[in-house]
Design a protein around this motif. Sequence first.
Motif, PDB file in Angstrom:
ATOM      1  N   PRO A 185       0.795  -1.166   0.043  1.00  0.00           N
ATOM      2  CA  PRO A 185       0.150   0.025   0.062  1.00  0.00           C
ATOM      3  C   PRO A 185       0.839   1.121   0.086  1.00  0.00           C
ATOM      4  O   PRO A 185       1.955   1.167   0.557  1.00  0.00           O
ATOM      5  N   GLU A 186       0.298   2.379  -0.609  1.00  0.00           N
ATOM      6  CA  GLU A 186       1.079   3.447  -0.634  1.00  0.00           C
ATOM      7  C   GLU A 186       0.329   4.401   0.409  1.00  0.00           C
ATOM      8  O   GLU A 186      -0.706   4.569   0.487  1.00  0.00           O
ATOM      9  N   PRO A 187       1.169   4.598   1.257  1.00  0.00           N
ATOM     10  CA  PRO A 187       0.517   5.479   2.401  1.00  0.00           C
ATOM     11  C   PRO A 187      -0.163   7.058   2.036  1.00  0.00           C
ATOM     12  O   PRO A 187       0.284   7.556   0.984  1.00  0.00           O
ATOM     13  N   PRO A 188      -1.171   7.300   2.687  1.00  0.00           N
ATOM     14  CA  PRO A 188      -1.840   8.924   2.099  1.00  0.00           C
ATOM     15  C   PRO A 188      -0.767   9.815   2.608  1.00  0.00           C
ATOM     16  O   PRO A 188       0.057   9.489   3.354  1.00  0.00           O
ATOM     17  N   MET A 189      -0.915  11.158   1.711  1.00  0.00           N
ATOM     18  CA  MET A 189      -0.151  12.152   2.236  1.00  0.00           C
ATOM     19  C   MET A 189      -0.504  12.677   3.415  1.00  0.00           C
ATOM     20  O   MET A 189      -1.599  12.718   3.708  1.00  0.00           O
ATOM     21  N   LEU A 190       0.543  12.633   4.262  1.00  0.00           N
ATOM     22  CA  LEU A 190       0.643  13.422   5.554  1.00  0.00           C
ATOM     23  C   LEU A 190       0.823  14.688   5.312  1.00  0.00           C
ATOM     24  O   LEU A 190       1.672  15.285   4.757  1.00  0.00           O
ATOM     25  N   SER A 191      -0.420  15.810   5.675  1.00  0.00           N
ATOM     26  CA  SER A 191      -0.296  17.092   5.432  1.00  0.00           C
ATOM     27  C   SER A 191       0.861  17.834   6.037  1.00  0.00           C
ATOM     28  O   SER A 191       1.314  17.414   7.377  1.00  0.00           O
ATOM     29  N   PRO A 192       1.372  18.987   5.715  1.00  0.00           N
ATOM     30  CA  PRO A 192       2.625  19.643   6.364  1.00  0.00           C
ATOM     31  C   PRO A 192       2.022  19.956   7.803  1.00  0.00           C
ATOM     32  O   PRO A 192       2.632  20.010   8.670  1.00  0.00           O
ATOM     33  N   GLU A 193       0.499  20.440   7.805  1.00  0.00           N
ATOM     34  CA  GLU A 193       0.166  20.944   9.213  1.00  0.00           C
ATOM     35  C   GLU A 193       0.295  19.689   9.965  1.00  0.00           C
ATOM     36  O   GLU A 193       0.469  19.955  11.396  1.00  0.00           O
ATOM     37  N   ALA A 194      -0.388  18.609   9.651  1.00  0.00           N
ATOM     38  CA  ALA A 194      -0.171  17.324  10.619  1.00  0.00           C
ATOM     39  C   ALA A 194       1.100  17.002  10.838  1.00  0.00           C
ATOM     40  O   ALA A 194       1.435  16.659  11.887  1.00  0.00           O
ATOM     41  N   SER A 195       2.010  17.105  10.038  1.00  0.00           N
ATOM     42  CA  SER A 195       3.380  16.824  10.187  1.00  0.00           C
ATOM     43  C   SER A 195       3.941  17.530  11.245  1.00  0.00           C
ATOM     44  O   SER A 195       4.774  17.198  12.182  1.00  0.00           O
ATOM     45  N   ARG A 196       3.714  19.013  11.120  1.00  0.00           N
ATOM     46  CA  ARG A 196       4.306  19.906  12.013  1.00  0.00           C
ATOM     47  C   ARG A 196       3.794  19.594  13.378  1.00  0.00           C
ATOM     48  O   ARG A 196       4.592  19.884  14.469  1.00  0.00           O
TER      49      ARG A 196
END
Lengths: 391, 207
Positions: free
Chosen positions: A56-67
């Motif tokens: 599976p390809e993981p969904p994109m982690l948003s920059p806000e969530a990452s931060r």
Amino acid sequence: MNHRWRMRTRLQRYRDGDLRRREQTAFERHLEECPVCTSALHRLEETERFLFEIRPEPPMLSPEASRAILDRALAIASVSAQQPTRVCLRTSSAVAAALLVAYASGPVLHSRVPGDRVSVNPSEEPPRVGAAEPLPGRRIPEALLAEVNAQVLQTVLRLTGHPDNTGNTLTTETAFRPYHHRRNLQLPPGIVVAARPPYPSVPGRVYFMKASPEAGEDGPLQSSPGPEDQPAGQQSLRGARALKVIVTKAEEATPGLVQTLTFQADEDGSRSWKKCSIVTDANGKETSRQYTEWMVKPGAQTASLIVEVTTDRVKATPDGAEAMPDSVEATPDSTEATDSAETSPDSDEATMEDVETTPDRDAAPIGSGETTPERVDTKTESPETPGGANS
Amino acid sequence: MRRCIEIAADPSKPGTHARWQPVENPLSVRLFPQMNMLDERSWLSAARLGERWALEQFYHSYQAQIYSLCYRMLGRAEDAEDAMQSAFVRAFQALPNFRADSSAKTWIYRIAVNEALSLLRKRKNVPAPLEENVRLADGAPAVAERLAIGQALRRVKVDQRAILILRYWEELSYEEIADILGISLAAVKMRLNRAREDFRKRYGDER
């Protein structure tokens, strides 16, 4: 079953390409004759294909969530959230005005990366800091230290060039301690007022300024002796949380040109370089001045050209025509930098907030006279007495 | 000759890449050729000392890989975020003791694998199903077969599933897997064989 068991390891090694050439040939010959091993190989290949294909390809982690994750992790890990370094520069009003007008006129070069800002609030008093001793058990990161040393050394070698300066002050043994690992500290007051008169005064001399927590704002600044005051190389900068190296050079090849270069390393790891080139005429009056400032913020890993301003003071000829001073054209660095200012891709994105670490008195005051500009270039502004340092 | 300066990718903006930008003022390049050349050794040293900027650099360097790993091991985005956060918390706390015997990458992978395994065990070995809208590689098998494969993988023991994921989804080498799991190369191969056998057996059961 025994056969299969025995061949299993060899099968995997064959699949991984780990067999020697002779072993591989022999095993391939065996595969042609052995249906059990052939079947096992197909099964292995199919299994691996299954596993690869359903990856599976993981969904994109948003920059806000990452931060947010980073911030939470730092908070939980109890890593001190160092306040962003506040470079409270007591910018001289003349230079500030120059930047303001230069900005307003448009083509001042601003090339900054969003988020790569140094917070500056000129009206805010930097907090006092305590003792300058490092926390127990903490030490300077040698790699960073070496890099800073190399940069400083290179800077000085470049701009001073004569053996008096290159030979005595900056060696790899010189104890630069720009990164003083204390937590929750901001720049000490000593740095803020580092550019008081009569500094910088002597062309060709290397100045070191370091924080002097005990001194407070009005206390004496610590600077290394110049080349004439040996042994300058023994001057220890241990204890400094930020380092400022100012090099002043009178350009012999181009009379009237004086360059000042300031290197600064702050405790948050940021480093900045400011270059100021001042051209004076035969009477010692300033005809042009150019500021260039670069900054590197390690967190962003991005080099930013913060501001580049050229101020030309051109005398009007009797018939009203204007002439550029020869000395400006004769200065390769000046012209190169001016070109750079004109081609800045981000110049129209500039905001006044961007001009946070304006070239201050550090870079200013050699040969600055009381001249009043007779013309303001479209992209520049003529500073008034830029001599915060002299005032 | 036009001089250029390397402008590194902005970690806060996914999809940006390092690029070379012409510099019109070559003086700066001559003076400061290394000013943007902080390599991993530099920030890792600072990170071990608790420098915030260096910890952020550490995070941005491995965040995407660790998130991907956690997601693949746990199968759900929220769980992956939790595991990733826990992994970085542990990493930040343990960095001062990091001796660099292994690479920083395998070190943070090891922490992340342990966190994910711990989360899986708390869930009583029942991994969440892969999300329905998950993107699969091109040429993936048909839906029914994919479900059977996924179901078989879910029924494999967590330790074995971890090694399969590291090998086939993260595409790590045997050596890297050995470093991450703290076992010998031979043990990696043996466990991988067993994991494949187990998976294959369960896949047969599913069909």
